[in-house]
Design an enzyme around this catalytic site. Structure first.
Site, PDB file in Angstrom:
ATOM      1  N   VAL A 170     -40.850 -13.737   1.483  1.00  0.00           N
ATOM      2  CA  VAL A 170     -40.274 -13.752   0.469  1.00  0.00           C
ATOM      3  C   VAL A 170     -39.013 -14.161   1.064  1.00  0.00           C
ATOM      4  CG1 VAL A 170     -39.059 -11.384  -0.644  1.00  0.00           C
ATOM      5  CG2 VAL A 170     -41.989 -12.048  -0.574  1.00  0.00           C
TER       6      VAL A 170
ATOM      7  N   ALA B  75     -34.143 -12.240   3.922  1.00  0.00           N
ATOM      8  CA  ALA B  75     -36.072 -12.981   3.908  1.00  0.00           C
ATOM      9  C   ALA B  75     -37.087 -11.820   4.646  1.00  0.00           C
ATOM     10  CB  ALA B  75     -36.077 -14.088   4.598  1.00  0.00           C
ATOM     11  N   LYS B  76     -37.941 -11.885   4.836  1.00  0.00           N
ATOM     12  CA  LYS B  76     -39.257 -11.132   4.943  1.00  0.00           C
ATOM     13  C   LYS B  76     -40.932 -11.659   5.026  1.00  0.00           C
ATOM     14  CE  LYS B  76     -39.230  -7.539   8.170  1.00  0.00           C
ATOM     15  NZ  LYS B  76     -38.293  -7.210   8.971  1.00  0.00           N
ATOM     16  N   GLY B  77     -41.450 -12.237   6.005  1.00  0.00           N
ATOM     17  CA  GLY B  77     -42.795 -12.263   6.127  1.00  0.00           C
ATOM     18  C   GLY B  77     -43.811 -11.619   6.666  1.00  0.00           C
TER      19      GLY B  77
ATOM     20  N   ASP C  75     -41.102  -8.414  13.988  1.00  0.00           N
ATOM     21  CA  ASP C  75     -41.606  -7.378  12.940  1.00  0.00           C
ATOM     22  C   ASP C  75     -42.803  -6.332  14.200  1.00  0.00           C
ATOM     23  OD1 ASP C  75     -39.941  -5.762  10.781  1.00  0.00           O
ATOM     24  OD2 ASP C  75     -41.577  -5.280  10.499  1.00  0.00           O
TER      25      ASP C  75
END
Ligand code: NAD
Length: 426
Positions: free
Chosen positions: A66, A111-113, A152
């Site tokens: 995202v 952002a992050k995944g 993460d």
């Protein structure tokens, strides 16, 4: 009128982030168009990841990236491997990255995944295949100038090395700046592995100072003994703090006289979980959160302190090592009851800061010593804590004099507002 997709709205973590955003917007006079824009991620990529397992069967996993906002610079944020990963969770984490990077004055967006998988249930070969396929699927959307992933929960430097290699194979040349948090030998930054935990400890020091206390006399409990929590333990222990309790997904351990953290590290080389470590008493994760300590550092997952257990917290300082470990209503309740809650966007910003340092080193091909990294990290954390603290003193009412969360969010919003205006976005 744009409608939030159900998948986002039905996620309580995502709703919490939107609530924090809206209440911060009320502290100062923010243009409402800024809030309207930031309530929705810019782009959400959903992929399926087929993996040939060791037994030759095919399992298909769900993955997301995202990209929330890139007004201030390229998208930036970690990748999580966990069975509970969902679009809503990843979107909430991506939004937090936008606010964190803005607050820290970094030239980066958010952002992050995530991949919905239990990494402990896969063999190393399967994990590599999954990571390489995920990197291929999100490949067209990432890059050193576009979007830069990092580790993460459930991912580590090795995961980043596989992404870097896959991305470089596909573009035809080595691009080390595509990820941060990779091993030092292939362009990683010295001090990145410990950066988030060390940053949390710099913030613990600052928070204690506001109560005229020193870290060398403080007692600390840490929930989650992974990348963030274990480095909080090492660094705080090195500064003389007494770490009385730590935990992981299986439960916690307690010793009122302090846990020998270096011994615990040696123990964890042979044992997967902290329980069973000599000279400690087993406690549950819930009991850890309710201990009488000077500082509580929740460093596991979101929503650890919530509506039902907020009254039982006895620490006078909570420093959010994890993202979203205290729900906004619990945070408000605690702040009003004289507990200083240092929010995630400030407290765990050390990871983002040193990720930024790593990216700068990669694109300039000039690498810094660990001492330089630690000094620059200390400068950024101390400076940001000071800005949030002074803002709170200046703009918050008496009843919100502990509400660092809305102050931190408000400072982040002011910077984004300025940039959006200059870019003609609002
Ligand atoms: P990690 O996977 O290395 O460690 C997570 C730890 O939490 C492990 O000890 C695990 O056993 C424990 N845990 C998992 N579920 C739990 C539960 N239900 N109850 C108690 N403990 C549980 O992850 P990490 O990288 O240390 O990340 C932890 C948190 O910090 C996450 O919220 C992450 O988003 C945030 N964060 C990480 C970084 C980073 O640089 N790694 C940076 C900023 C924020």
């Amino acid at each position: 009128m744009y409608q939030e997709p159900d998948e986002l709205l039905s996620n309580s973590f995502y709703k919490d982030v939107v609530n924090s955003l809206e209440s911060a917007g009320k502290v100062i006079d923010i243009n409402p168009n800024v809030i309207s824009r930031l309530k929705y991620p810019r782009r959400a990529i959903r992929v399926s990841i087929p993996v040939k397992m060791d037994d030759h069967s095919i399992q298909v996993f769900r993955g997301y990236r995202v990209q929330h906002n890139h007004t201030l610079g390229p998208f930036k944020g970690g990748i999580r491997y966990h069975p509970a990963v969902s679009l809503g969770e990843v979107a909430a984490l991506a939004s937090l990255m936008t606010f964190k990077n803005s607050l820290l004055n970094l030239p980066l967006g958010g952002a992050k995944g995530g991949v919905q998988v239990n990494p402990n249930s896969l063999s190393k070969m399967e994990l590599e295949a999954l990571t390489r396929r995920f990197a291929t699927e999100i490949g067209p959307f990432i890059g050193p100038d576009k979007d830069i992933p990092a580790p993460d929960v459930g991912t580590n430097p090795e995961t980043m090395a596989w992404i870097l290699d896959t991305f470089s194979l596909e573009t035809g040349y080595s691009q080390t700046g595509v990820v941060t948090g990779k091993p030092v030998e292939i362009g990683g930054s010295r001090g990145r592995q410990s950066a988030t935990g060390l940053g949390v400890v710099y913030i613990v020091q600052q928070a204690l100072e506001t109560q005229a206390k020193n870290i060398s006399q403080a007692t600390i409990a840490i929930q989650g003994f992974g990348n963030v929590g274990s480095h909080v333990g090492i660094e705080a222990h090195a500064m003389g703090a007494k770490i009385v309790a730590v935990s992981d997904v299986q439960g916690g351990i307690f010793n009122p006289n302090g846990i020998n953290i270096s011994e615990l590290f040696r123990y964890l080389k042979q044992n997967r979980f902290v329980q069973g470590f000599p000279q400690t008493e087993n406690i549950t994760n819930e009991q850890l959160l309710e201990l009488e300590v000077d500082v509580l550092c929740p460093c596991a997952l979101e929503s650890a302190i919530h509506e039902k257990n907020k009254q039982n917290v006895k620490a006078k300082i909570i420093v959010e090592g994890a993202n979203g470990p205290v729900t906004p209503t619990a945070s408000e309740y605690l702040s009003k009851n004289n507990v200083l809650v240092v929010p995630d966007v400030l407290a765990n910003g050390g990871g983002a800061a040193v990720s930024y340092f790593e990216w700068v080193q990669d694109i300039s091909w000039l690498f810094w010593t660990e001492q330089e990294v630690r000094q620059k990290l200390s400068d950024i954390m101390v400076n940001t804590f000071g800005r949030v603290w002074n803002f709170t003193r200046k703009y918050q009412s008496e009843k919100d004099k502990n509400n660092l969360r809305s102050s931190a969010m408000a400072i982040a919003l002011l910077r984004l507002e300025k940039a959006m205006k200059l870019r003609g976005q609002i």
